[in-house]
Design an enzyme around this catalytic site. Structure first.
Site, PDB file in Angstrom:
ATOM      1  N   GLY A 134       0.834  -1.197   0.000  1.00 40.94           N
ATOM      2  CA  GLY A 134       0.000   0.000   0.000  1.00 40.94           C
ATOM      3  C   GLY A 134       0.862   1.237   0.000  1.00 40.94           C
ATOM      4  N   CYS A 188       5.267  -6.203   1.929  1.00 44.44           N
ATOM      5  CA  CYS A 188       5.623  -4.784   1.908  1.00 44.44           C
ATOM      6  C   CYS A 188       4.854  -4.014   2.996  1.00 44.44           C
ATOM      7  CB  CYS A 188       5.376  -4.201   0.514  1.00 44.44           C
ATOM      8  SG  CYS A 188       6.297  -2.685   0.214  1.00 44.44           S
ATOM      9  N   TYR A 189       3.855  -3.197   2.660  1.00 49.96           N
ATOM     10  CA  TYR A 189       3.077  -2.500   3.686  1.00 49.96           C
ATOM     11  C   TYR A 189       2.458  -3.498   4.659  1.00 49.96           C
ATOM     12  CZ  TYR A 189      -0.423   0.556   5.851  1.00 49.96           C
ATOM     13  OH  TYR A 189      -1.180   1.260   6.757  1.00 49.96           O
ATOM     14  N   HIS A 223       8.004  -7.814  -3.150  1.00 48.31           N
ATOM     15  CA  HIS A 223       6.781  -8.251  -3.835  1.00 48.31           C
ATOM     16  C   HIS A 223       7.017  -9.572  -4.575  1.00 48.31           C
ATOM     17  CE1 HIS A 223       4.339  -4.623  -3.196  1.00 48.31           C
ATOM     18  NE2 HIS A 223       5.489  -3.970  -3.265  1.00 48.31           N
ATOM     19  N   SER A 236     -20.713  -9.887 -27.483  1.00 49.65           N
ATOM     20  CA  SER A 236     -19.842  -8.939 -28.177  1.00 49.65           C
ATOM     21  C   SER A 236     -18.869  -9.646 -29.109  1.00 49.65           C
ATOM     22  CB  SER A 236     -19.044  -8.124 -27.159  1.00 49.65           C
ATOM     23  OG  SER A 236     -18.083  -8.951 -26.511  1.00 49.65           O
ATOM     24  N   GLY A 237     -18.652 -10.951 -28.861  1.00 52.84           N
ATOM     25  CA  GLY A 237     -17.621 -11.669 -29.606  1.00 52.84           C
ATOM     26  C   GLY A 237     -16.299 -11.660 -28.872  1.00 52.84           C
ATOM     27  N   GLY A 238     -16.234 -10.925 -27.728  1.00 52.43           N
ATOM     28  CA  GLY A 238     -15.035 -10.937 -26.896  1.00 52.43           C
ATOM     29  C   GLY A 238     -14.941 -12.234 -26.108  1.00 52.43           C
ATOM     30  N   VAL A 239     -13.820 -12.406 -25.428  1.00 55.09           N
ATOM     31  CA  VAL A 239     -13.569 -13.655 -24.702  1.00 55.09           C
ATOM     32  C   VAL A 239     -14.626 -13.897 -23.630  1.00 55.09           C
ATOM     33  CG1 VAL A 239     -11.899 -14.934 -23.303  1.00 55.09           C
ATOM     34  CG2 VAL A 239     -11.088 -13.403 -25.101  1.00 55.09           C
ATOM     35  N   ASP A 240     -14.911 -12.889 -22.812  1.00 57.15           N
ATOM     36  CA  ASP A 240     -15.804 -13.084 -21.672  1.00 57.15           C
ATOM     37  C   ASP A 240     -17.220 -13.453 -22.108  1.00 57.15           C
ATOM     38  OD1 ASP A 240     -13.581 -12.296 -20.231  1.00 57.15           O
ATOM     39  OD2 ASP A 240     -14.242 -10.220 -20.050  1.00 57.15           O
ATOM     40  N   SER A 241     -17.785 -12.665 -23.012  1.00 47.49           N
ATOM     41  CA  SER A 241     -19.169 -12.940 -23.415  1.00 47.49           C
ATOM     42  C   SER A 241     -19.261 -14.244 -24.207  1.00 47.49           C
ATOM     43  CB  SER A 241     -19.749 -11.780 -24.230  1.00 47.49           C
ATOM     44  OG  SER A 241     -19.144 -11.662 -25.491  1.00 47.49           O
ATOM     45  N   LYS A 278      -9.135 -13.089 -16.040  1.00 47.45           N
ATOM     46  CA  LYS A 278      -9.148 -13.263 -17.500  1.00 47.45           C
ATOM     47  C   LYS A 278      -8.433 -14.535 -17.942  1.00 47.45           C
ATOM     48  CE  LYS A 278     -10.165 -10.448 -20.399  1.00 47.45           C
ATOM     49  NZ  LYS A 278     -11.442 -10.212 -21.116  1.00 47.45           N
TER      50      LYS A 278
END
Length: 525
Positions: free
Chosen positions: A55, A82-83, A169, A223-228, A370
């Site tokens: 953070g 880290c934080y 990290h 939409s033709g995208g990966v998700d839809s 994704k």
């Protein structure tokens, strides 16, 4: 499906999603919560392990994000990054101060590989540091297990209480053995078995959808995208013809993409569903005529999509379920689970539920990142070219055309972009063949052509031309929050330039964009 769980508590770190993704890469399910999550909620979740993120604050300052001491007394292993490491020490009685020397970037670190957290890590390794503060005094019960030239406590542990604090990290690729460290934490320290797998996810999700939908009617904006596309296949396998997919082709897709979507999901495709394609290009071009301001273009494109979808939904009549391709980053960015119970379930369709008559929203991918969505897509048999389709903005080519959008400009950028992607693809395949399948070091994570609003004088044959300039963009990035220009070989760019100028009538100049993000953005508008 009840999986073992590791939770990430976010303190405003830029890598919060990356931490969760790295845990999931170990086949361990992981969710992200705000630092405001109630301790009783954590007990209810009963996680196998807890990771505290980095953070931007100093933990000793008034008003800095914090957590109660009780978190470290639950008997659940805790890993502070880290934080998160500094907060652990500060809360348990150690001391954190402004560091005499700030560490940033790749740093040689010396670790005690005799401890479980660093099992399999070399005595000297390279890690990614990013801190102004440092642990000047460890809390009681802790021992130092790593240090650098400037940081005396790069990592510490209280093995009895299973508390671990590391100043660097491990989630970023620059930490050479970061994956090993996180794997050690979830398997050796938390005792996870690794039961989070995409094949079982698809199977159980299809069964769950089938039970929920029953004999109801389902509507999905494709939409033709990966998700839809992955959401559509999950629903099609679950309920078949009870699903109607509406594909709005706004005329701003990449070359041939509208036909490719129809080929997969339409009547000649492999899926038994109702497919409606709306060819709305002329309607969009009319609305966009004379508009050159980027935000206004975005709003017009989004609003017109809603209007077209609404018209098609009314033709279908009452539907019981509306499907959205919301994925886990959408959920996280809308308000982390511990802080906000209101999730932007309307995210992907921009407010459609206000006037489409439906009973409930189904978001089959809301738990996935994704890369996990892609794994499910392959598991379900979707073609690789669709599953690994490059990121494409909702407004499509509308924001890869600087200035006014019209049919002629769309043709120019579609043709130039097609050539560019084809030649880069060939070069990547050739490199892999010559290097035993290894990916080229210059392989971009995203690359595309954009049409500038600049026209310049050129000479083709013996004739003077006054045509458009195309800009090529290619970036390498871990999380798309920051990006560097990819160093595509000169000969590949030369081939692309020659083909575009010779094959795309109306273009006489090709440029390569070297801008990083920041200060630029990945898209042009």
């Amino acid at each position: 499906m009840q999986n073992e769980l590791v939770i990430v508590i976010d303190f405003g770190g830029q890598y919060n999603q990356l931490v969760a993704r790295r845990v999931r890469e170990n086949n361990v399910y992981c969710e992200i919560y705000s630092y405001k999550i109630d301790i009783e909620k954590i007990k209810e979740l009963n996680p196998k392990g807890i990771i505290l993120t980095g953070g931007p604050n100093s933990c000793y300052e008034e008003g800095a994000p914090s957590y109660s001491k009780e978190l470290f007394e639950l008997g659940i292993p805790v890993l502070g990054l880290c934080y998160g490491a500094q907060l652990m020490m500060h809360t348990l009685g150690g001391k954190v101060e402004k560091a005499p020397v700030r560490e940033y970037g790749k740093t040689a670190t010396f670790v005690n590989n005799g401890v479980e957290l660093f099992d399999g890590v070399e005595d000297e390794t390279t890690v990614w540091m990013s801190h102004f503060d440092y642990i000047s005094k460890m809390a009681d019960g802790f021992e130092e297990i790593a240090h650098t030239a400037d940081c005396p406590v790069a990592a510490a542990q209280d093995e009895t209480r299973k508390l671990y604090a590391i100043q660097f990290h491990p989630e970023v690729l620059h930490t050479v053995r970061g994956k090993q460290i996180l794997s050690n934490f979830v398997y050796k320290i938390c005792g996870c078995a690794g039961d989070w797998r995409m094949d079982s996810f698809a199977e159980s999700k299809i069964k769950e959808i089938r039970e929920k939908v029953g004999d109801g009617k389902v509507l999905l904006a494709l939409s033709g995208g990966v998700d839809s596309s992955v959401a559509a296949v999950l629903l099609a396998k679950a309920v078949g013809k009870q699903l109607t997919c509406v594909f709005v082709d706004h005329g701003l897709l990449r070359k041939n993409e509208g036909d490719e979507v129809e080929q997969i999901f339409g009547p000649s495709g492999d899926y038994d569903l109702n497919f409606v394609r709306v060819n709305a290009a002329d309607r969009y071009y009319e609305k966009l005529a004379g508009v050159d301001e980027p935000e206004k273009k975005r709003k017009i494109i989004g609003e017109e999509f809603i209007r077209v979808f609404e018209e098609e939904a009314k033709k279908i009549g009452k539907v019981d379920f509306l499907v959205q391709g919301t994925i886990y980053p959408d959920v996280v960015e809308s308000g982390l689970g511990g802080e906000s119970a209101v999730i932007k379930s309307h995210h992907n369709v921009g407010g459609l539920p206000d006037y489409v008559d439906f009973k409930e929203i189904i978001e089959p991918l809301r738990d996935l990142f994704k890369d996990e969505v892609r794994k499910v897509g392959l598991e379900l048999g979707l073609p690789e070219y669709l599953v690994f389709r490059q990121p494409f903005p909702g407004p499509g080519l509308g924001i890869r055309i600087i200035g006014e959008v019209n049919a002629e400009k769309v043709r120019l950028v579609q043709d130039a972009d097609y050539i560019y992607r084809e030649e880069v693809g060939k070069a990547l395949d050739k490199y892999a063949e010559e290097h035993d399948g290894e990916a080229a070091p210059w392989k971009p994570d995203q690359y595309f052509a954009a049409l500038t609003n600049m026209r310049s004088v050129g000479v083709m044959g013996d004739e003077r031309t006054y045509d458009y300039a195309v800009a090529l963009r290619a970036v390498q990035t871990i999380d798309f929050m920051t990006a560097e220009s990819a160093q595509i070989p000169w000969e590949v760019l030369q081939t692309v330039m020659n083909r575009i100028i010779n094959e795309v009538k109306g273009v006489n100049r090709v440029m390569y964009d070297l801008t990083s993000k920041p200060p630029g953005t990945i898209e042009f508008e």
